[in-house]
Scaffold this motif. Structure first.
Motif, PDB file in Angstrom:
ATOM      1  N   GLU A  76       0.673  -3.774   2.076  1.00  0.00           N
ATOM      2  CA  GLU A  76       1.387  -2.757   2.848  1.00  0.00           C
ATOM      3  C   GLU A  76       2.321  -1.936   1.964  1.00  0.00           C
ATOM      4  N   GLU A  77       2.948  -2.587   0.985  1.00  0.00           N
ATOM      5  CA  GLU A  77       3.896  -1.900   0.102  1.00  0.00           C
ATOM      6  C   GLU A  77       3.215  -0.858  -0.777  1.00  0.00           C
ATOM      7  N   GLY A  78       1.910  -0.995  -0.995  1.00  0.00           N
ATOM      8  CA  GLY A  78       1.199  -0.058  -1.837  1.00  0.00           C
ATOM      9  C   GLY A  78       0.466   1.034  -1.088  1.00  0.00           C
ATOM     10  N   LEU A  79       0.598   1.047   0.243  1.00  0.00           N
ATOM     11  CA  LEU A  79      -0.105   2.033   1.057  1.00  0.00           C
ATOM     12  C   LEU A  79       0.811   3.182   1.474  1.00  0.00           C
ATOM     13  N   SER A  80       0.215   4.324   1.711  1.00  0.00           N
ATOM     14  CA  SER A  80       0.972   5.484   2.166  1.00  0.00           C
ATOM     15  C   SER A  80       1.361   5.312   3.633  1.00  0.00           C
ATOM     16  N   ALA A  81       2.652   5.459   3.922  1.00  0.00           N
ATOM     17  CA  ALA A  81       3.125   5.354   5.301  1.00  0.00           C
ATOM     18  C   ALA A  81       2.649   6.525   6.147  1.00  0.00           C
ATOM     19  N   GLU A  82       2.174   7.579   5.500  1.00  0.00           N
ATOM     20  CA  GLU A  82       1.648   8.733   6.233  1.00  0.00           C
ATOM     21  C   GLU A  82       0.265   8.431   6.825  1.00  0.00           C
ATOM     22  N   GLN A  83      -0.439   7.502   6.211  1.00  0.00           N
ATOM     23  CA  GLN A  83      -1.816   7.225   6.610  1.00  0.00           C
ATOM     24  C   GLN A  83      -2.000   5.853   7.251  1.00  0.00           C
ATOM     25  N   PHE A  84      -1.188   4.886   6.848  1.00  0.00           N
ATOM     26  CA  PHE A  84      -1.371   3.516   7.327  1.00  0.00           C
ATOM     27  C   PHE A  84      -0.102   2.998   7.998  1.00  0.00           C
ATOM     28  N   MET A  85      -0.309   2.179   9.030  1.00  0.00           N
ATOM     29  CA  MET A  85       0.829   1.602   9.737  1.00  0.00           C
ATOM     30  C   MET A  85       0.497   0.173  10.167  1.00  0.00           C
ATOM     31  N   ARG A  86       1.459  -0.695   9.985  1.00  0.00           N
ATOM     32  CA  ARG A  86       1.314  -2.067  10.476  1.00  0.00           C
ATOM     33  C   ARG A  86       1.653  -2.085  11.960  1.00  0.00           C
ATOM     34  N   VAL A  87       0.732  -2.600  12.770  1.00  0.00           N
ATOM     35  CA  VAL A  87       0.940  -2.615  14.214  1.00  0.00           C
ATOM     36  C   VAL A  87       0.941  -4.038  14.771  1.00  0.00           C
ATOM     37  N   HIS A  88       0.728  -4.990  13.889  1.00  0.00           N
ATOM     38  CA  HIS A  88       0.652  -6.394  14.296  1.00  0.00           C
ATOM     39  C   HIS A  88       0.889  -7.239  13.051  1.00  0.00           C
ATOM     40  N   ARG A  89       1.333  -8.462  13.231  1.00  0.00           N
ATOM     41  CA  ARG A  89       1.534  -9.342  12.082  1.00  0.00           C
ATOM     42  C   ARG A  89       0.267  -9.452  11.231  1.00  0.00           C
ATOM     43  N   SER A  90      -0.893  -9.313  11.860  1.00  0.00           N
ATOM     44  CA  SER A  90      -2.167  -9.506  11.161  1.00  0.00           C
ATOM     45  C   SER A  90      -2.956  -8.223  10.915  1.00  0.00           C
ATOM     46  N   TYR A  91      -2.412  -7.045  11.309  1.00  0.00           N
ATOM     47  CA  TYR A  91      -3.214  -5.823  11.197  1.00  0.00           C
ATOM     48  C   TYR A  91      -2.411  -4.626  10.667  1.00  0.00           C
ATOM     49  N   ILE A  92      -3.048  -3.902   9.748  1.00  0.00           N
ATOM     50  CA  ILE A  92      -2.593  -2.584   9.314  1.00  0.00           C
ATOM     51  C   ILE A  92      -3.731  -1.622   9.618  1.00  0.00           C
ATOM     52  N   VAL A  93      -3.446  -0.542  10.326  1.00  0.00           N
ATOM     53  CA  VAL A  93      -4.508   0.373  10.738  1.00  0.00           C
ATOM     54  C   VAL A  93      -4.421   1.693   9.975  1.00  0.00           C
ATOM     55  N   ASN A  94      -5.574   2.310   9.800  1.00  0.00           N
ATOM     56  CA  ASN A  94      -5.642   3.666   9.273  1.00  0.00           C
ATOM     57  C   ASN A  94      -5.424   4.600  10.460  1.00  0.00           C
ATOM     58  N   LEU A  95      -4.300   5.283  10.479  1.00  0.00           N
ATOM     59  CA  LEU A  95      -3.937   6.127  11.619  1.00  0.00           C
ATOM     60  C   LEU A  95      -4.975   7.222  11.881  1.00  0.00           C
ATOM     61  N   GLU A  96      -5.655   7.635  10.827  1.00  0.00           N
ATOM     62  CA  GLU A  96      -6.642   8.705  10.977  1.00  0.00           C
ATOM     63  C   GLU A  96      -7.922   8.217  11.659  1.00  0.00           C
ATOM     64  N   LYS A  97      -8.095   6.902  11.746  1.00  0.00           N
ATOM     65  CA  LYS A  97      -9.325   6.350  12.322  1.00  0.00           C
ATOM     66  C   LYS A  97      -9.152   5.885  13.770  1.00  0.00           C
ATOM     67  N   ILE A  98      -7.966   6.069  14.330  1.00  0.00           N
ATOM     68  CA  ILE A  98      -7.731   5.656  15.716  1.00  0.00           C
ATOM     69  C   ILE A  98      -8.552   6.537  16.664  1.00  0.00           C
ATOM     70  N   GLU A  99      -9.335   5.892  17.515  1.00  0.00           N
ATOM     71  CA  GLU A  99     -10.165   6.625  18.477  1.00  0.00           C
ATOM     72  C   GLU A  99      -9.430   6.849  19.792  1.00  0.00           C
ATOM     73  N   SER A 100      -8.693   5.845  20.223  1.00  0.00           N
ATOM     74  CA  SER A 100      -7.933   5.972  21.468  1.00  0.00           C
ATOM     75  C   SER A 100      -6.849   4.899  21.515  1.00  0.00           C
ATOM     76  N   VAL A 101      -5.853   5.146  22.380  1.00  0.00           N
ATOM     77  CA  VAL A 101      -4.767   4.188  22.598  1.00  0.00           C
ATOM     78  C   VAL A 101      -4.662   3.955  24.090  1.00  0.00           C
ATOM     79  N   GLU A 102      -4.750   2.708  24.493  1.00  0.00           N
ATOM     80  CA  GLU A 102      -4.667   2.355  25.905  1.00  0.00           C
ATOM     81  C   GLU A 102      -3.625   1.262  26.091  1.00  0.00           C
ATOM     82  N   ARG A 103      -2.524   1.654  26.751  1.00  0.00           N
ATOM     83  CA  ARG A 103      -1.421   0.723  26.949  1.00  0.00           C
ATOM     84  C   ARG A 103      -0.968   0.165  25.603  1.00  0.00           C
TER      85      ARG A 103
END
Length: 238
Positions: free
Chosen positions: A182-209
């Motif tokens: 996580e420390e080596g990733l761009s905060a503009e593109q990647f975000m930690r959303v769970h203790r076990s997951y970092i997502v590429n914000l550009e690849k999000i298809e949808s958000v539900e609840r």
């Protein structure tokens, strides 16, 4: 570029003398200390800023590999060893290179130049405020170049990380922590959303609840990361 401050660690006095001579012959290296074991090295690290350690693997009480695992976001390492099979141990930790004893100055300089190139790259990134569009990931004793634009998400599993890529059904498995990644990733593109997951914000298809959908896979947004993610959504919503 400023000189690279080095620490040499070896339990053999002759090996220390050889390394000291090699460091002193190399214009871009500066010897900041020498230690006969890992415990002496710890004292040097507490007292002086160190960029690079030339570290023997076979040492009494605490091996070089064991010692390297205690260094969190610390100096880069070049392992020195008389046994070629230990190169695999060096590969499993964040080592720049390894030198097989007995090695000459030409071999030493090759490893030192690799370290120099690494530090120059880091300095250039810091000056430009840029992050690289790719990472080199250690997987199955190979270095794989990962295009960050092709990453869907990262999944942490104890000491390992699974990397899920576009158009690739099987994830890449690498020995590292999700936190160090996580420390080596761009905060503009990647975000930690769970203790076990970092997502590429550009690849999000949808958000539900409280769930994110990426490539058909649902990732739960944990409570501790929810506010930051909601702020991101609000900045991108119309």
């Amino acid at each position: 570029m400023k000189k690279i401050k080095c620490l040499i660690v070896d339990d053999e006095p002759l090996a220390l003398d050889l390394l000291e001579g090699y460091v002193n012959r190399t214009p871009f290296l500066e010897l900041a200390g020498r230690s006969a074991n890992a415990f002496e090295a710890m004292e040097v690290l507490d007292a002086h800023p160190i960029d690079l350690i030339f570290l023997d693997i076979q040492m009494p009480d605490l091996s070089g590999v064991e010692f390297s695992r205690t260094l969190k976001n610390g100096p880069k390492i070049v392992f020195t060893t008389a046994f070629e099979q230990y190169a695999l141990d060096g590969f499993k930790v964040d080592a720049l290179d390894y030198l097989l004893k007995p090695f000459n100055y030409e071999e030493f300089l090759k490893a030192a130049n690799k370290a120099k190139e690494w530090f120059q790259l880091v300095d250039a990134q810091k000056q430009k405020g840029e992050t690289l569009p790719y990472l080199f990931i250690k997987s199955e004793y190979k270095l794989l170049k990962i295009n960050l634009n092709e990453v869907l998400y990262f999944e942490g599993l104890k000491d390992y990380v699974k990397i899920y890529l576009v158009n690739q059904s099987k994830p890449i498995l690498s020995l590292m922590s999700l936190k160090s990644l996580e420390e080596g990733l761009s905060a503009e593109q990647f975000m930690r959303v769970h203790r076990s997951y970092i997502v590429n914000l550009e690849k999000i298809e949808s958000v539900e609840r409280s769930r994110i959908l990426i490539n058909g896979f649902a990732i739960v947004i944990a409570e501790q990361y929810r506010e930051r993610f909601q702020q991101y959504l609000a900045s991108k919503s119309f």
